[in-house]
Design a protein around this motif. Sequence first.
Motif, PDB file in Angstrom:
ATOM      1  N   ALA A   1      13.129 -11.880   5.285  1.00  0.00           N
ATOM      2  CA  ALA A   1      11.952 -11.093   4.905  1.00  0.00           C
ATOM      3  C   ALA A   1      11.126 -10.721   6.135  1.00  0.00           C
ATOM      4  CB  ALA A   1      11.097 -11.873   3.908  1.00  0.00           C
ATOM      5  N   ALA A   2      10.989 -11.642   7.070  1.00  0.00           N
ATOM      6  CA  ALA A   2      10.241 -11.360   8.297  1.00  0.00           C
ATOM      7  C   ALA A   2      10.953 -10.299   9.128  1.00  0.00           C
ATOM      8  CB  ALA A   2      10.046 -12.634   9.095  1.00  0.00           C
ATOM      9  N   ALA A   3      12.277 -10.359   9.193  1.00  0.00           N
ATOM     10  CA  ALA A   3      13.045  -9.377   9.966  1.00  0.00           C
ATOM     11  C   ALA A   3      12.912  -7.982   9.359  1.00  0.00           C
ATOM     12  CB  ALA A   3      14.508  -9.801  10.022  1.00  0.00           C
TER      13      ALA A   3
ATOM     14  N   ALA B   1      15.586 -21.152   1.196  1.00  0.00           N
ATOM     15  CA  ALA B   1      14.243 -20.576   1.312  1.00  0.00           C
ATOM     16  C   ALA B   1      13.922 -20.192   2.750  1.00  0.00           C
ATOM     17  CB  ALA B   1      13.200 -21.546   0.782  1.00  0.00           C
ATOM     18  N   GLY B   2      14.406 -20.974   3.709  1.00  0.00           N
ATOM     19  CA  GLY B   2      14.156 -20.669   5.120  1.00  0.00           C
ATOM     20  C   GLY B   2      14.841 -19.386   5.553  1.00  0.00           C
ATOM     21  N   ILE B   3      16.098 -19.214   5.095  1.00  0.00           N
ATOM     22  CA  ILE B   3      16.843 -17.993   5.439  1.00  0.00           C
ATOM     23  C   ILE B   3      16.180 -16.778   4.788  1.00  0.00           C
ATOM     24  CG2 ILE B   3      19.038 -16.802   5.157  1.00  0.00           C
ATOM     25  CD1 ILE B   3      20.407 -19.533   5.360  1.00  0.00           C
TER      26      ILE B   3
END
Length: 70
Positions: A10-12, A3-5
């Motif tokens: 998604a942010a990138a 989930a962190g990756i």
Amino acid sequence: MDAGIALVLAAAVTGAFGLLTVAIQRFKAENRKDHDTVMAMLRLMRRAQDRTEDKVDKVSDRLTDHIAKH
């Protein structure tokens, strides 16, 4: 996928599209400014052309009058 990756990915992607949007907006504003500059120059050229045509017409009239006197 962790989930962190997924969150970082998604942010990138969001950031990349955000930068692309900013670049497109700047280009669009610059393009509009360039078009305004070109239109201003074309208006000046048109006015100069109109004045030149008026002068040619005056010379033509004077020449016609001169030839008629001969």
